[in-house]
Design an enzyme around this catalytic site. Sequence first.
Site, PDB file in Angstrom:
ATOM      1  N   ASP A   1       0.863  -1.188   0.000  1.00 46.67           N
ATOM      2  CA  ASP A   1       0.000   0.000   0.000  1.00 46.67           C
ATOM      3  C   ASP A   1       0.898   1.237   0.000  1.00 46.67           C
ATOM      4  OD1 ASP A   1      -2.114   1.683   0.222  1.00 46.67           O
ATOM      5  OD2 ASP A   1      -2.850   0.909   2.138  1.00 46.67           O
TER       6      ASP A   1
ATOM      7  N   ASP B   1      -3.384   2.425  -5.719  1.00 50.17           N
ATOM      8  CA  ASP B   1      -2.194   2.465  -4.867  1.00 50.17           C
ATOM      9  C   ASP B   1      -2.053   1.268  -3.940  1.00 50.17           C
ATOM     10  OD1 ASP B   1      -4.325   3.042  -3.276  1.00 50.17           O
ATOM     11  OD2 ASP B   1      -3.518   4.880  -2.417  1.00 50.17           O
ATOM     12  N   GLU B   2      -2.799   0.211  -4.157  1.00 54.10           N
ATOM     13  CA  GLU B   2      -2.595  -0.963  -3.308  1.00 54.10           C
ATOM     14  C   GLU B   2      -2.904  -2.249  -4.065  1.00 54.10           C
ATOM     15  OE1 GLU B   2      -5.441  -1.478  -0.054  1.00 54.10           O
ATOM     16  OE2 GLU B   2      -6.700   0.057  -0.965  1.00 54.10           O
TER      17      GLU B   2
END
Lengths: 365, 410
Positions: free
Chosen positions: B25, B115-116
């Site tokens: 993350d 983003d993860e």
Amino acid sequence: MKFRCERDVLVEALGAAGRAVANRGGALPVLSGVRAELEGDRLRLTGSDLELTIAVDITVAGSADGLAVLPSRVATDVVRSLDSGSVEVSVEGDEAHITSGRFQSAIRVLPADEFPRLAQPTDDAVTLAAADFAEALHQVVPAASADDARPILTGVLMAAEGHGLRLVATDSYRLAVRDLPGASILREGQSVLVPSRALRELERLLGGAAEVTLRLGEREATFEVGGVRLTTRLIEGEFPNYRGLIPVSHPNRLTVGREALAEAVRRVKLMAREPNTPVRLGMSSDGLELIAITQDVGQAHEQLDADYAGTELTVAFNPDYLLNGVEVTPGDEIVLDTVDAQKPAVIRANGGNEFLYLLMPVRVS
Amino acid sequence: MPPQDDPPACEHMFVHEEATIMHADLDSFFASVEQRDDPSLRGRPMAVGGGVILAASYEAKAFGVRTAMGVGRARLACPGLIVVPPRFHAYSEASRAVFALFEDTTPLVEGISIDEAFLEVGGLRRLAGRPVEIAARLRARVRDEVGLAITVGIASTKFLAKVASAVAKPDGLLLVPAGTELAFLHPLPIERLWGVGPATSERLRSRGILTVGELAAVPGNALASMLGRGAAHHLNALAHARDPRRVETGRRRRSIGAQRALGSRPHTPAEIDTSLVALVDRVTSRMRKAERVGRTVMLRLRLGDFSRLTRSHSVAEATAHTPTILMAARALLESSGPLIAERGLTLVGISVGNLVDERAVQLSLPFDAGSSGALDAAVDDIRTRFGTGSVTRAVLLHHSPSLEMPLLPD
């Protein structure tokens, strides 16, 4: 400008000219319109996107000559919505009035002086039987590429060949060649590259017509069918050298009933479910076996009677490309010539030489 | 995998035997990209947003600035807060670069958002080491090659890996070893569980249930009467660390790529070309191993001023043929030559997209004959038999054969 004509005639003419009208006009807003020019009883409707121009002449009851550009979509929709019968169109100032029965409408016209000047073709004309030319287009045009990233391949090559005209198209996976003997329109060695889009439109116009007149110029090609004239800009560039690709010798030759093969491919390809799943043709002295397998979905086999001379061989093809080639090849029997599983295969009518379909296999491992 | 001792207690029956799931993350993603690209923002409370805050830097979070907060309120909470407008193009570019590193780490990547992602790294031990080592290397590469901080949680289930990364933030790495799941989970507040929002939290807290351990102790029926049957079932499973979901990669990957950080000193065109040759060689041999071919070659560059650019070109026929891909990659690199000369180059990457199964390739008519796959096949064969470094391109001689970690088959 003022004239009266049958609704059905006007709908058809507007529709035909409208097929060349640019979507939303593009860079030139006036191109979203159809140019209407009335001289006596002759009305000429012209649509153009600068690449392709379609002009339609119809006979009307004219009462005042004139020139106007009608917005294509609106004018066509309005006229189409009317009942059959007489329609009156008159242009005064910047409005076109379309009247029929108790219906009246006033449509704002586009500035006629902005519509590009379209030159009259001056090239030599040759006239062919419409049915022959339509058949040739039907055979060749589908093989042209739809990928605008390779503009040359979106065209159909028309070239002088012997004493006739040759049409060639390829999307780099297959190549279709059709000869029209006797149709000498180009000088020996001369060739033009005609956008396939224009030829698809021409194909629509050829149905039911008796003759088509061709004029192949330096920059434009013009085709006249009945009262319709279709002009297209030519594609510039060098068509790939296809001659060297056509194998001269064929160690393996399959001869099979055309309709039987087409039917079998249609059935078997139902089991080629993924985009690049091929149909395999297993050829041996026992005949022809078609196989399609999609993992986790299923498979289909079909055995066909066929004559085969050569070594036992399995070749895989894209089923749609194969089917298209079989469908457009004339005659009751076709021959499929192969070299091996990775070289171009050739489909022809048994005993016929006017049409040839070259098809690259799918390599499977 | 080493043999386990006793089989786990029945409570653990859904738990994997080893902690091999990573949740990676990016920290304060949008804000970190802004701080990366504008040094004047570093170390200062700043946020990305317009009317509302989209992302806040850690410095701003310390003042209580939160995502979705109105900018006015955020400024009240944090006087001097710098708010910059979002640059989504930069974020998606950064995301692509990070996901390329994910995919370079393991073929089993399940993206969750920009983003993860979850990464399954089980089975990589012999190639790439233990999950903790893999995670440490991934974090270092994201920092060095993309310039961002990323937190990684490692656990035996997806849920626990996500909790672990949340606990480890910012810029952290946390492993929940297999067998210690409940010891890790039970002291945490109930809000850490997926599905516990303000309403559920309120309801549970009013009954004195504050930690996951306390929730786990509530009998199922009692929990169902509090929260309804569906939510009770879900939370009960999570509180016992039961989460059988696997890392789902979805459809087969559509691109294969590799990139290399070049460092900030100036590079000659020959040096850059050498890197490109190595990358293309690596990508095409991975493609061939995976039996995939592709048409679209994409060149990814990071320039000396940290700006990024991508250039792509589609070749006529899907291929994994090294010279064909290299020719396209070189042409793309050449077209960026003036920019590279002006600003310098710090990272080069290449990927091939529009991948299709190589086992059924529509061949093209040989309009331009002369490209053959015979050499590639021979090179692959020798590498398989004698190792990756046994055959290499002449320009790559005297270069360290492989700075990259080994890979699973694509």
